[in-house]
Enzyme design. Structure first.
Site, PDB file in Angstrom:
ATOM      1  N   LYS A 163       0.855  -1.182   0.000  1.00 49.64           N
ATOM      2  CA  LYS A 163       0.000   0.000   0.000  1.00 49.64           C
ATOM      3  C   LYS A 163       0.893   1.234   0.000  1.00 49.64           C
ATOM      4  O   LYS A 163       1.849   1.307   0.799  1.00 49.64           O
ATOM      5  CB  LYS A 163      -0.889  -0.003   1.250  1.00 49.64           C
ATOM      6  CG  LYS A 163      -1.895  -1.144   1.280  1.00 49.64           C
ATOM      7  CD  LYS A 163      -2.985  -0.982   0.240  1.00 49.64           C
ATOM      8  CE  LYS A 163      -4.120  -1.964   0.462  1.00 49.64           C
ATOM      9  NZ  LYS A 163      -5.168  -1.879  -0.553  1.00 49.64           N
ATOM     10  N   ASP A 188      -0.507  -0.356  -4.442  1.00 51.83           N
ATOM     11  CA  ASP A 188      -1.925   0.028  -4.439  1.00 51.83           C
ATOM     12  C   ASP A 188      -2.075   1.322  -3.651  1.00 51.83           C
ATOM     13  O   ASP A 188      -1.736   1.384  -2.469  1.00 51.83           O
ATOM     14  CB  ASP A 188      -2.747  -1.092  -3.791  1.00 51.83           C
ATOM     15  CG  ASP A 188      -4.246  -0.855  -3.872  1.00 51.83           C
ATOM     16  OD1 ASP A 188      -4.665   0.175  -4.437  1.00 51.83           O
ATOM     17  OD2 ASP A 188      -5.001  -1.714  -3.368  1.00 51.83           O
ATOM     18  N   GLU A 213      -1.949   0.459  -8.713  1.00 52.89           N
ATOM     19  CA  GLU A 213      -3.393   0.229  -8.614  1.00 52.89           C
ATOM     20  C   GLU A 213      -4.087   1.475  -8.083  1.00 52.89           C
ATOM     21  O   GLU A 213      -3.681   2.036  -7.059  1.00 52.89           O
ATOM     22  CB  GLU A 213      -3.610  -0.969  -7.680  1.00 52.89           C
ATOM     23  CG  GLU A 213      -5.049  -1.431  -7.543  1.00 52.89           C
ATOM     24  CD  GLU A 213      -5.163  -2.626  -6.578  1.00 52.89           C
ATOM     25  OE1 GLU A 213      -4.146  -3.319  -6.317  1.00 52.89           O
ATOM     26  OE2 GLU A 213      -6.270  -2.861  -6.074  1.00 52.89           O
ATOM     27  N   ASP A 238      -9.165  -0.539  -9.720  1.00 51.77           N
ATOM     28  CA  ASP A 238      -9.893  -1.336  -8.724  1.00 51.77           C
ATOM     29  C   ASP A 238     -11.218  -0.610  -8.461  1.00 51.77           C
ATOM     30  O   ASP A 238     -12.231  -0.866  -9.135  1.00 51.77           O
ATOM     31  CB  ASP A 238      -9.019  -1.454  -7.457  1.00 51.77           C
ATOM     32  CG  ASP A 238      -9.700  -2.108  -6.268  1.00 51.77           C
ATOM     33  OD1 ASP A 238     -10.906  -2.412  -6.340  1.00 51.77           O
ATOM     34  OD2 ASP A 238      -9.040  -2.321  -5.217  1.00 51.77           O
ATOM     35  N   LYS A 262     -13.053  -7.793  -8.557  1.00 55.99           N
ATOM     36  CA  LYS A 262     -13.540  -8.239  -7.245  1.00 55.99           C
ATOM     37  C   LYS A 262     -15.013  -8.569  -7.402  1.00 55.99           C
ATOM     38  O   LYS A 262     -15.798  -7.719  -7.841  1.00 55.99           O
ATOM     39  CB  LYS A 262     -13.390  -7.132  -6.204  1.00 55.99           C
ATOM     40  CG  LYS A 262     -11.958  -6.888  -5.752  1.00 55.99           C
ATOM     41  CD  LYS A 262     -11.925  -5.906  -4.599  1.00 55.99           C
ATOM     42  CE  LYS A 262     -10.483  -5.525  -4.292  1.00 55.99           C
ATOM     43  NZ  LYS A 262     -10.396  -4.443  -3.307  1.00 55.99           N
TER      44      LYS A 262
HETATM   45  O1  OSB Z   1      -7.792  -1.917  -2.376  1.00 52.30           O
HETATM   46  O2  OSB Z   1      -7.438  -3.908  -2.961  1.00 52.30           O
HETATM   47  C1  OSB Z   1      -7.823  -3.100  -2.127  1.00 52.30           C
HETATM   48  C2  OSB Z   1      -8.593  -4.948   1.096  1.00 52.30           C
HETATM   49  C3  OSB Z   1      -9.741  -4.323   1.484  1.00 52.30           C
HETATM   50  C4  OSB Z   1     -10.266  -3.305   0.727  1.00 52.30           C
HETATM   51  C5  OSB Z   1      -9.602  -2.899  -0.424  1.00 52.30           C
HETATM   52  C6  OSB Z   1      -8.432  -3.519  -0.830  1.00 52.30           C
HETATM   53  C7  OSB Z   1      -7.920  -4.550  -0.040  1.00 52.30           C
HETATM   54  C8  OSB Z   1      -6.679  -5.209  -0.402  1.00 52.30           C
HETATM   55  C9  OSB Z   1      -6.667  -6.716  -0.461  1.00 52.30           C
HETATM   56  O3  OSB Z   1      -5.689  -4.595  -0.674  1.00 52.30           O
HETATM   57  C10 OSB Z   1      -6.312  -7.396   0.800  1.00 52.30           C
HETATM   58  C11 OSB Z   1      -6.592  -8.869   0.740  1.00 52.30           C
HETATM   59  O4  OSB Z   1      -7.724  -9.285   0.995  1.00 52.30           O
HETATM   60  O5  OSB Z   1      -5.684  -9.628   0.448  1.00 52.30           O
HETATM   61 MG    MG Z   2      -7.065  -1.939  -4.406  1.00 54.49          MG
END
Ligand code: OSB
Ligand code: MG
Length: 368
Positions: A163, A188, A213, A238, A262
């Site tokens: 992140k 991300d 991302e 995303d 997703k």
């Molecule tokens: O932005 O991909 C995202 C988890 C919760 C909400 C948004 C995101 C995420 C993650 C994935 O980054 C975490 C996971 O479940 O492995």
């Molecule tokens: Mg994401």
């Protein structure tokens, strides 16, 4: 599909460790489990992936429950269906609330696959017997990130996602690259930047990231297209992609080169598959995103990621990435960087009833 009842459980489990993004911390995960039982006593399971608060999308656990009990289930009661894709069509008469729709729709897919004695992956058109596994590092400490990466690589994960945000990007990624020059890394941003930050974002081209991302606004397609023209790193969307139509427009517009699919965000497996099929035809790679989910949603993700266009390791990690004990049995395991696609009917995992009872906050039964 002769549906006899729907059971709705609200559950809650602490994460092993807080999951940090620039939007806040997730320490405890609340979620919804739906069990749909047919007149023969066969049950399908779905999971609602909205969070307790609307930080990632506008939905919450409470809005999902409201949508499911007051609108989606009554729609299903009035309009019996033969196939889960009819549910997707039926639900499209209601605006958005995609995670609520997906919770119910995925349960119907599991039930449908079970009544046809087929693994869900096969029903969806999956071709893989195992899925390459990636994992997310979500911390505000470089030291912790390095320790976690080290551990995850030992656990066999093939790709690491970190992140980032304007306070944790260039020097953070430099440190990671210093220790892991060859590692497959993606970053991300969860919409932490605006176009004013273009020089900051451009600078990240130095790190040979697989992709960046969702750098810009959660509902933007236009500015991502402008940004993509200015940077070498492929943009993956995303939050901005909540439907097939969004995916089509983003690709035609050049807003991204990759899509994170997703199931919850797009309203179910049928829409997720439509996005996959479109991207596959256009040569746009997709990968399966994660929602810090429990085992049921994890199982649906595995089935989806077995489709041929899921060519990049997604956020499909082992149950023990987040949980001391998951609600399915066996738990999802990563072996040599891969998760096995189950061959049993439906999602191919059983419910760990003892664990489910332990973490249950409420239960409601609706008779059809
Ligand atoms: O932005 O991909 C995202 C988890 C919760 C909400 C948004 C995101 C995420 C993650 C994935 O980054 C975490 C996971 O479940 O492995
Ligand atoms: Mg994401």
């Amino acid at each position: 599909m002769k549906i006899a009842s729907a059971e709705l459980y609200v559950i809650q489990m602490p994460l092993k460790e807080p999951f940090l993004t620039h939007l806040g911390a997730v320490k405890v995960r609340e979620g919804i489990i739906i069990k749909i039982t047919n007149s023969d006593g066969v049950s399908g399971f779905g999971e609602g992936v909205a969070f307790s608060t609307p930080w990632y999308t506008e939905e919450t656990v409470k809005t999902s429950l409201h949508m499911i009990t007051d609108f989606l289930i009554p729609l299903l009661q009035k309009n019996p269906i033969d196939h889960p894709k009819e549910a997707s069509l039926l639900f499209s008469s209601l605006r958005r609330n995609n995670m609520a729709k997906a919770a119910l729709e995925t349960a119907l897919w599991d039930l449908y696959a079970k009544t046809h004695s087929q693994p869900l992956s096969k029903i969806l058109g999956g071709t893989r017997s195992s899925i390459a596994s990636g994992v997310v590092v979500a911390t505000d400490s470089t030291t912790k990130a390095l320790q976690q990466i080290d551990q995850y690589l030992k656990d066999g994960y093939q790709r690491i996602k970190v992140k980032i945000n304007p306070k944790q990007d260039y020097s953070f990624l430099s440190e990671i690259r210093r220790f892991y020059p060859e590692l497959e890394i993606m970053a991300d941003a969860n919409s932490a930047y605006t176009l004013k930050d273009i020089d900051r974002i451009k600078a990240l081209d130095d790190f040979n990231l697989l992709m960046i991302e969702q750098p810009l606004a959660y509902d933007d397609i236009l500015e991502h297209a402008l940004l993509q023209k200015e940077i070498k790193t492929p943009i993956c969307l995303d939050e901005s992609i909540v439907s097939y139509e969004d995916a089509r427009k983003a690709i035609e517009f050049g807003s991204c080169q990759v899509i994170n699919v997703k199931v919850g965000r797009v309203g179910g497996l049928y829409e997720a598959k439509r996005i996959h099929d479109y991207c596959f035809e256009k040569g746009i790679p997709v990968w399966c995103g994660g929602m810090i989910e429990f085992g049921i949603s994890r199982a649906h993700n595995i089935a989806l990621a077995s489709l041929p266009g899921f060519s990049i390791p997604g956020d499909i990690s082992a149950s023990n990435r987040f949980w001391e004990e998951d609600i399915i049995t066996p738990e999802v395991n990563v072996k040599n960087g891969f998760v096995k696609v189950p061959s049993d009917p439906g999602i191919g995992f059983k419910i760990n009833e003892k664990r489910l009872q332990e973490i249950m906050l409420s239960k409601e039964t609706i008779v059809f």
